[in-house]
Design a protein around this motif. Structure first.
Motif: not given
Length: 238
Positions: A89-90, A120-121, A126-127, A131-132
């Motif tokens: 998963g993402a 990653a960003a 997409e998820a 903030e992440a």
């Protein structure tokens, strides 16, 4: 040396199916033995050779963290790549890409580290984890600055700031605005850097965010010294 060469030649003569079967047998043996089941690097190697995705995802991240702890960052990066080839998963991929970026950075693979942070960003977005995503973009901006890619760094930090615009008190916002302050200092705008770092420092002190306090004391102190406020800047740095 002759024995090693002979063994290598024998392995190359095996069919892929036979090689995978042997890796699987070795993996099973290592896991079953109390004295060898803690050798994460060996387990990850044979898990990959056996094309056992579940085992790779179990052992490769552990091997990567152990390698990084020893300072073997290139080896750690290779383990993270192995894990990424089997990740699903993402969110899982984004987390591994961020970890891979750290090892790639410390092993001198800066372009790969930048690409990993960018990817990653995108996965974090997409998820639905803004903030992440902002933190990954802020780290991408830092890497771009270190690589002399100032325009790309500014674009990344601007994108990060837009993601945390409504969450001024979040730890991600402190990270992003701290990086923005550092970029202003790197670009020679010490006055703006001091203003931004001062704001982040105050927010970090209120939140008890020690890492952000330290980072922004350094930025603020450096900026003040550039502005000829040497005593005040030195106090912050000390």
């Amino acid at each position: 040396l002759l024995l090693v060469a002979h063994a290598g030649a024998q392995l190359q003569a095996l069919t892929p199916t036979r090689t995978m079967s042997l890796h699987r047998l070795v993996l099973q043996s290592l896991v079953a033995n109390e004295s060898t089941r803690h050798s994460a690097a060996r387990l990850a190697l044979h898990a990959a050779g056996a094309a056992d995705a579940e085992a790779v995802l179990r052992w490769a991240p552990r091997a990567a963290r152990e390698a990084a702890a020893r300072g073997a960052h290139r080896q750690a990066a290779e383990h993270w790549l192995s894990a990424l080839q089997n990740a699903g998963g993402a969110t899982e991929r984004a987390r591994m890409l961020d970890a891979y970026a750290v090892s790639a950075h410390w092993s001198g693979q800066m372009d790969r580290a930048i690409t990993a942070r960018r990817d990653a960003a995108q996965l974090w977005r997409e998820a639905g984890q803004a903030e992440a995503a902002a933190v990954s973009l802020a780290d991408q901006a830092t890497l771009c600055t270190l690589s002399g890619q100032r325009a790309q760094a500014q674009a990344a930090v601007d994108a990060a700031r837009s993601l945390v615009a409504a969450q001024a008190d979040a730890s991600a916002a402190r990270k992003v605005h701290g990086v923005a302050a550092w970029l202003r200092l790197a670009d020679g705008d010490a006055a703006e850097a001091a203003t931004l770092a001062g704001q982040v420092l105050a927010a970090a002190q209120r939140a008890g965010d020690t890492d952000a306090v330290i980072d922004n004391l350094k930025i603020l102190g450096s900026a003040l010294m550039v502005l000829d406020r040497v005593a005040e800047g030195a106090e912050h740095l000390e």
